[in-house]
Every structure is written in structure tokens, then in C-alpha cells.
Design an enzyme around this catalytic site. Structure first.
Site, mmCIF file in Angstrom:
data_model
loop_
_atom_site.group_PDB
_atom_site.id
_atom_site.type_symbol
_atom_site.label_atom_id
_atom_site.label_comp_id
_atom_site.label_asym_id
_atom_site.label_seq_id
_atom_site.Cartn_x
_atom_site.Cartn_y
_atom_site.Cartn_z
ATOM 1 N N GLY A 328 -42.379 37.875 -78.054
ATOM 2 C CA GLY A 328 -41.735 36.114 -77.092
ATOM 3 C C GLY A 328 -41.567 36.830 -76.659
ATOM 4 N N PHE A 332 -32.552 35.524 -77.346
ATOM 5 C CA PHE A 332 -31.107 36.526 -77.118
ATOM 6 C C PHE A 332 -32.083 37.594 -76.286
ATOM 7 C CE2 PHE A 332 -27.773 33.699 -77.987
ATOM 8 C CZ PHE A 332 -28.042 33.164 -79.720
ATOM 9 N N GLY A 333 -33.249 37.413 -76.424
ATOM 10 C CA GLY A 333 -34.092 38.752 -75.984
ATOM 11 C C GLY A 333 -35.677 38.621 -76.358
ATOM 12 N N VAL A 335 -38.675 40.163 -77.962
ATOM 13 C CA VAL A 335 -39.260 40.137 -79.576
ATOM 14 C C VAL A 335 -40.769 41.049 -79.241
ATOM 15 C CG1 VAL A 335 -39.880 39.663 -81.604
ATOM 16 C CG2 VAL A 335 -38.297 37.784 -80.363
ATOM 17 N N LYS A 349 -36.369 42.588 -81.963
ATOM 18 C CA LYS A 349 -35.296 41.947 -81.062
ATOM 19 C C LYS A 349 -34.774 42.974 -80.403
ATOM 20 C CE LYS A 349 -34.697 37.653 -80.469
ATOM 21 N NZ LYS A 349 -34.199 36.443 -81.227
ATOM 22 N N ASP A 446 -28.658 27.056 -82.134
ATOM 23 C CA ASP A 446 -30.481 27.139 -81.333
ATOM 24 C C ASP A 446 -31.216 26.372 -82.326
ATOM 25 O OD1 ASP A 446 -31.091 26.689 -79.225
ATOM 26 O OD2 ASP A 446 -31.304 29.260 -79.189
#
Ligand SMILES: *[C@@H]1O[C@H](CO)[C@@H](O)[C@H](O)[C@H]1NC(C)=O
Ligand SMILES: *[C@@H]1O[C@H](CO)[C@@H](O)[C@H](O)[C@H]1NC(C)=O
Ligand SMILES: *[C@@H]1O[C@H](CO)[C@@H](O)[C@H](O)[C@H]1NC(C)=O
Ligand SMILES: *[C@@H]1O[C@H](CO)[C@@H](O)[C@H](O)[C@H]1NC(C)=O
Ligand SMILES: *[C@@H]1O[C@H](CO)[C@@H](O)[C@H](O)[C@H]1NC(C)=O
Ligand SMILES: *[C@@H]1O[C@H](CO)[C@@H](O)[C@H](O)[C@H]1NC(C)=O
Ligand SMILES: *[C@@H]1O[C@H](CO)[C@@H](O)[C@H](O)[C@H]1NC(C)=O
Ligand SMILES: *[C@@H]1O[C@H](CO)[C@@H](O)[C@H](O)[C@H]1NC(C)=O
Length: 648
Positions: A328, A332-333, A335, A349, A446
Site C-alpha cells: 500500500g 506518509f509513506g 507500506v 511503513k 486523517d
């Protein structure tokens, strides 16, 4: 600009101070050993709920100061008597955490009018009569851990240690006793705790009964006796928290030692703060330049944290970040799925940037998140910011995220209404815990379908909470996040960066509407999308035609006038209450939980924002919202400076 920079630094400093002042060394032991419901139904639901909520609120405020307490609300069959008892070796912070877990789980017994819950760190019970003096019952149980069978020597040590703890506990002022026998291969750790509401004689009877019952667990390495009036546990591993230093001690040397250590802590704190402040200042001055000054010292200091995870282990677990392991792309990054050398599966992550500059913030954040444990929150296992990139390690959930189900024509069918409603309740409970957890209120920032993960049994687990805070300083990152989840963001947050729990409530409201309609509130997906999902739902709600927007996958037409339809309509209404323009009008998460779980009349929502808007352009909103009044929430606002949102 200059001013807001200082404001931002100021808030970071405050956050750092707060997180350093709260020691979180101990273990809240919030594992649940047993939850038993009373199996007696409430008479009048609304009366019970109101009594229950009030008793819990009182217990909650008691637990914030003391380790035991009782509270009683109402009269008649639906009155509530509540008792809470923390075990003697927990710090007061851990006591609050343990209580929070118990408080979250207790309402699952409703519509039963009573419940008892045994955790490894605390006990709670609710009933409709005064049970404070009860200490044994035929329903008392024993929980044995049966993984390791021990020798006879171990058994003898257990009997000896339990016997001593039982004797001591009823004599001690706090009815608590601990015992540890450390020997090669035969170590034994024991604790015994009575509820403070008992008399010493009753406490003793309860513990003696427990000591007889618990010996049935031998030769297994773990045993717990869950009695009506006491809790006893033995184990071969040391589960006890360090002996707390009591300030009531008359020992002068001790006091001096404490004063000295406090003074030196403060000194260290000031030095750390000065380093952080100077790093930040430097960073702002040289904004454009890629920083190369090192915060190595800080990083090293913080690497000793128990959460520290080796970058190389993550690299190995994911086969060098192999593309096939990618599962994914989060806010923020990226996965990745990984498998540790012992076979455990993890999700790693890999953050978009290295967080070395804010090592202290990052670790504080991570420590805080990791102290939060709840069935509806994804567990954080560790982190690293010393490698080439910063990484976070989470438990692995094979079913991925909610958006892959509800927005998918075929997979959407696997989530029928009952399942979706369960996910909604789970998500609500997770958010109640994040927002109302007294020690660290956490605003998620979020909330969206992609951040709700599903476990094997399709239960909701909220991912990525608490993180955004440590990333505030990173402008590029923040603007990416805004672009990515525009449809979910509360107007006051978008326009002013005013962040309260009510911003999460707004996003959660959008999520509710998505779960009922199967429509995504993301404008970029489809160009002819002239109205936002919130506006569509509002229109149908006003015209009493909410059924028309139900997700076809839910096959609601097969259940006309059933509870399903009623529930789904209620969820739409709650969704609209959550997305009201004024934050002060939006209900808080615990109210939402009550609205969803109980059958009570709901308030009528007011107009959502953006109605009649043809476009949802960022700047238009900004202009428009400049004149709005946002109620009385300013006291709890964690301000993010505007300059981070509108770099000009
Ligand atoms: C339940 O209690 C509420 C408030 O105490 C009361 O207004 C209501 O009439 C009661 N309902 C029944 C069915 O007794
Ligand atoms: C805790 O228990 C003791 C002993 O029963 C009692 O005196 C005290 O009031 C209790 N604490 C609270 C806050 O109720
Ligand atoms: C407790 O609740 C049960 C079931 O509603 C009821 O039969 C019983 O009378 C209640 N007890 C008291 C003391 O009110
Ligand atoms: C413990 O107390 C329960 C309930 O009173 C009783 O049934 C049980 O026999 C007692 N066990 C022992 C070992 O005393
Ligand atoms: C909890 O204890 C009760 C006995 O009081 C027992 O019947 C029940 O199975 C236990 N529940 C679990 C989940 O162990
Ligand atoms: C024991 O549990 C049963 C059902 O779980 C309940 O009916 C009974 O009242 C309980 N007994 C006591 C003494 O609490
Ligand atoms: C431990 O308990 C579980 C569940 O009760 C059971 O399936 C398992 O066989 C037990 N293991 C041993 C070694 O007794
Ligand atoms: C402790 O256990 C290990 C492995 O079970 C065994 O090899 C060792 O001899 C034991 N030590 C003692 C002192 O019993």
C-alpha cells in the site's frame, strides 16, 4: 510569517515538555482476562444508559487521582453501582490507561444491566445493587496459561510465594502484595490484590479461596484466580511493575535522592529543549537547504527505547523492499509486508523522508502511540529513524483496508449491512478511545476508508493515528496530505489549520456516508461529480428519500421497513450531524457511539458546509470561511500555523 514560525516552535516545545514529564516506563497490563455480563436485562434502556454514563464519568474522575473508587447513580432496577480497583504496582498513569480499556469494553454487555471485567492491571464491576462487600461466588473463575509445563520444584515455589502474598495482602494498607522468588529455572512472580471496599477479614477469606483455586493451574507456568473480591496471579515471567517510589516515605535520603534526580531531569530537559529549539531555529533560517547538521546524539539517546527496531531487520524482512511485498501507499509513506526471522508477519511503513531532525519529537510520538492499546486500533510494534529512511513497524492485517471493499463493485457484497454496522461501531469505539483517553488525547487527522483496516474477522482497526503531529514541520508533506484527502477535511481545519477532535468527527461523518452509499467523497475520481457526497446526502435527507442513495450492494430493497433500513437511515443522520459546519454543533465521539448503539431520538442536523457550491476550490473555501465563527472550541485547539498550509 516570522511570528507563526515562533508559534510553531513554541507548540513543539510544549508538546515535548508534556511528553517528557509523563513517565511511561510501566506497563498498564490492559490485557483482558475475563469479561462476564450479568445476564439480567435492563428495564428502561434510556434510564440505565444515563445512570451508567454518569457513574462511569465519576469513576473516571476518581481514577485520575486514586487507585480505587465506587460510584452510584439512580434508584430502582436501573440504578448503577460501579467499582474500580487498580492493582498496587501500577503507576497512576497506567491505572488510567487500564481503566480506559475497561471502560471501553464494559458497554458491550448492554442490554445486560451489569458486568465485571478482569484485566491484568485493574478490575471493574457494574451492577444494579450494592455489591461492594461481596467477595466470593460460585461463578468465580480461574484462568491457567497452559503453554509451558513446569517441574514440581516450581509448584512448591508457587505455593510458598502465593501463601506469603495472601498473608501480606490482607494486612497491607492497600490490600496489595507482591512476591518474587528468583532462582535458576524456577523463578516465581506473584501478586495478590483485594478490592479496598472489603473488610480485612473478608479480604483474607477471598484470597485464601483464591490461593486454593489457583493451585489447580499447576504445573502450568501461569495462573490467575478471578474472584468476586480479589485477584491473584502467579507466573514464571516477571510481569510486575517496578516498585513505585512513594513520596509519603519519611526517609530523608530518599527524598533527597528524588529531589536530586528531579533537578537533574529538569537540567537534562532544558538541555534537550535547547538543542531542539536551536535545531529548529537553524532549520527555519536555512529552510531551503537540505540540512546536514546531525542530531546524532539525540538519536543515539533515543535508540535505547524499547520500541527501537533495527533498520536492517526491516530491510531483511521485506526482502530489500521488494516490489512484490508492497501492500500500500499511505499518506506518509509506502507500506510493505514483511516476515521476521521467527516467522511473525509485520507491516513496515517506509516513510517518505528521514526524520533525523526531529528524532526527539518522533520518538515521543511513537512512544505515546505505542502506549495506546485498544481492540480497534492497529498496534505499533516499533520504529527506527537511524537508517536511510525512518520506518514504523505495525502488526500485519491480511484483509487490507475498508476502501478496497466498499468502493468495489464485487467485494462490496462481502460486507452486508450487519457487517458494515459492526465496522462502524468498532471505528467509533476506537475513536472514542483516542479522543477521550485522558492521558494522551490523540487527534487522528486523517480518518478515511483507507485508514480503517480489517482483521481476519473483518473487524475494524484504525491505522496511522497520532502520527501527523510529529510531521507538522514538514511542509511538503502536509500539502501532500491535504491534496490526498480533501473530501474528508473539516472546513475550519482546511482554512485555518484549527485542529480539534471535531475535525476527526467531520471526517468520520464523511466515512459514515460512504459506508451507507458505497460512494467515494473524492472529487478527483469522477469529473461530472458536481456535488459532494455530503451535499447529496443532505438533499436526500431533507426530502426524506435517503433510501435512494443506499449502496446497491447492500440489497436494501430486499429488506423494506426492517431494522436494517432504520439503522442505515440513522447512520446517514449521524453522518450529517458530524459534518455540520460549526464544530461546536458536531457531537463528540462518545455521544456518537451512544446515538449509534441505542435507540433514541436524534437531533436534526443543520446545513453542511459547501452546499450550493459548484466548485470546491481550496481558495474559495478559504475566502468564504474567513468570516465564520467556530464556536467555543478554541480552548482545545492544537494550532498549526497557517504558513504551513499556505506557503506563499
Ligand atoms: C424510561 O425512563 C425515562 C427517563 O427516566 C422516562 O422518560 C420514560 O418514560 C421511561 N420509559 C418507560 C417505558 O418506562
Ligand atoms: C478507596 O478505598 C478506601 C478503603 O475502602 C476508601 O477509604 C477510599 O475512600 C477509597 N477511595 C475512593 C476515592 O473512593
Ligand atoms: C436488578 O435488575 C433486575 C433485572 O432488571 C431486577 O429484577 C432486580 O430487581 C434489580 N435489583 C434491584 C436491587 O433493583
Ligand atoms: C471458593 O469459594 C467458592 C464460592 O464461595 C466455593 O464454591 C469454592 O468451593 C471455594 N473454593 C475453595 C477451594 O475454598
Ligand atoms: C469468564 O468467566 C466465566 C465464569 O465466571 C466463564 O463462564 C466464562 O467462560 C469466562 N469467559 C471467558 C472469555 O473466559
Ligand atoms: C452466576 O452466573 C449465573 C449466570 O451466569 C447467574 O444467573 C447467577 O446469578 C450467578 N450467581 C451469582 C452468585 O452471581
Ligand atoms: C491449552 O488450552 C487450549 C485451549 O483451551 C487447548 O486447545 C490446548 O490443547 C491446551 N494446550 C495444552 C498443552 O494443554
Ligand atoms: C535449567 O534448564 C535447562 C534447560 O531446561 C537445563 O539444561 C539446566 O540444567 C537447568 N538448570 C538447573 C540448575 O536446573
Amino acid at each position: 510569517m516570522e511570528k507563526s514560525t515562533h508559534t510553531a516552535s513554541f507548540f513543539v516545545v510544549i508538546i515535548v515538555i508534556l511528553s517528557l514529564l509523563v513517565p511511561s516506563k510501566g506497563n498498564a497490563r490492559s490485557h483482558i482476562d475475563n469479561l462476564t455480563c450479568s445476564q439480567q436485562l435492563v428495564k428502561n434502556g434510556s434510564e440505565f444508559v444515563s445512570n451508567f454514563v454518569r457513574s462511569m464519568a465519576r469513576i473516571g474522575s476518581i481514577v485520575r487521582t486514586y487507585r480505587n473508587g465506587t460510584a452510584h447513580t439512580g434508584t430502582g432496577p436501573d440504578s448503577t453501582y460501579a467499582l474500580a480497583q487498580c492493582y498496587g504496582d501500577l503507576t497512576s498513569e497506567d491505572c488510567i490507561l487500564c481503566y480506559a480499556e475497561a471502560r471501553t469494553v464494559l458497554p458491550t454487555c448492554f442490554p445486560d444491566n451489569g458486568a465485571r471485567i478482569y484485566l491484568d492491571g485493574c478490575f471493574m464491576r457494574v451492577d444494579n445493587y450494592s455489591f461492594y462487600h461481596e467477595y466470593t461466588s460460585p461463578n468465580d473463575s480461574v484462568v491457567c496459561g497452559n503453554t509451558t509445563s513446569m517441574s514440581g520444584l516450581f509448584g512448591a515455589s508457587v505455593r510458598q510465594a502465593v501463601g506469603k502474598a495472601v498473608m501480606d495482602a490482607s494486612r497491607n494498607w492497600d490490600y496489595f502484595a507482591r512476591e518474587s522468588l528468583v532462582k535458576v529455572n524456577e523463578s516465581v512472580f506473584v501478586m495478590a490484590q483485594c478490592w479496598r471496599s472489603l473488610s480485612p477479614a473478608d479480604c483474607r477469606v477471598c484470597l485464601e479461596n483464591a490461593s486454593a483455586v489457583i493451585s489447580k493451574c499447576l504445573p502450568w507456568s501461569e495462573g490467575r484466580a478471578l474472584n468476586t473480591g480479589c485477584f491473584t496471579r502467579y507466573s514464571d515471567t516477571d510481569f510486575l511493575n517496578p516498585v513505585p517510589v512513594r513520596s509519603s516515605s519519611s526517609n530523608r535520603g530518599k527524598i533527597i535522592a528524588i529531589v536530586v534526580s528531579v533537578v537533574s531531569c529538569v537540567a537534562v530537559l532544558i538541555v534537550v529543549l535547547m538543542i531542539i529549539v536551536s535545531i529548529r531555529k537553524h532549520r527555519y533560517i536555512q529552510k531551503k537547504r537540505k540540512g546536514s547538521y546531525d542530531a546524532k546524539k539525540l538519536t543515539k539517546m533515543l535508540n535505547d527505547s524499547s520500541l527501537y527496531f533495527k533498520y536492517s531487520s526491516a530491510e531483511k524482512a521485506t526482502a530489500n523492499w521488494d516490489e512484490s511485498n508492497k501492500i500500500g501507499q499511505g499518506g506518509f509513506g509506502t507500506v510493505y509486508k514483511g516476515v521476521l526471522s521467527d516467522g511473525r508477519e509485520i507491516a513496515v511503513k517506509r516513510l517518505f523522508f528521514n526524520n533525523k531532525f526531529r528524532a526527539a519529537d518522533f520518538y515521543n510520538e511513537v512512544n505515546m502511540i505505542s502506549s495506546v492499546e485498544h481492540k480497534n486500533l492497529v498496534r505499533l510494534l516499533g520504529c527506527s529513524c537511524s537508517g536511510p529512511e525512518s520506518i514504523l513497524v505495525y502488526e500485519y492485517l491480511p484483509n487490507m483496508s475498508l476502501d478496497r471493499f466498499i468502493f468495489d463493485e464485487t467485494k462490496g457484497k462481502t460486507l452486508n449491512w450487519a457487517k458494515r454496522f459492526e465496522i462502524i461501531i468498532g471505528t467509533t469505539e476506537g475513536l472514542v478511545y483516542l479522543h477521550e483517553n485522558t492521558m494522551n488525547r490523540i487527534i487522528h487527522r486523517d480518518i478515511k476508508a483507507a485508514n480503517i483496516l480489517l482483521d481476519i474477522r473483518l473487524r475494524a482497526k484504525i491505522a496511522d493515528f497520532g502520527l501527523a503531529r510529529s510531521f507538522q514541520g514538514d511542509q511538503s508533506h502536509i500539502s501532500t496530505a491535504i491534496a490526498g484527502t480533501l473530501g474528508y477535511m473539516a472546513p475550519e481545519y482546511l482554512a485555518h489549520g484549527q485542529l480539534t477532535e471535531k475535525a476527526d468527527v467531520y471526517s468520520f461523518g464523511v466515512l459514515l456516508l460512504e459506508m451507507v452509499t458505497g460512494m467515494e467523497n473524492n472529487r478527483s475520481k469522477s469529473t461530472e461529480y458536481t456535488d459532494s457526497l455530503v451535499s447529496i446526502a443532505w438533499k436526500h435527507f431533507q426530502e426524506s428519500t435517503v433510501e435512494e442513495i443506499f449502496d446497491p450492494n447492500l440489497l436494501m430493497h430486499l429488506y423494506p421497513n426492517t431494522n436494517y433500513q432504520k439503522e442505515a437511515k440513522k447512520v446517514v443522520q449521524v453522518g450529517l450531524l458530524c459534518t455540520q459546519e460549526a464544530p461546536s454543533l458536531r457531537p463528540c465521539m462518545s455521544t456518537i457511539l451512544r446515538m449509534l448503539a441505542k435507540d433514541e431520538p436524534l437531533p436534526v442536523p443543520s446545513k453542511p458546509p459547501f452546499i450550493n457550491e459548484k466548485t470546491m476550490e481550496f481558495n474559495n473555501i478559504t475566502e468564504k470561511l474567513r468570516y465564520y465563527n467556530y464556536g467555543d472550541d478554541s480552548s482545545s485547539i492544537a494550532t498549526v500555523s497557517n504558513s504551513h498550509f499556505f506557503p506563499r
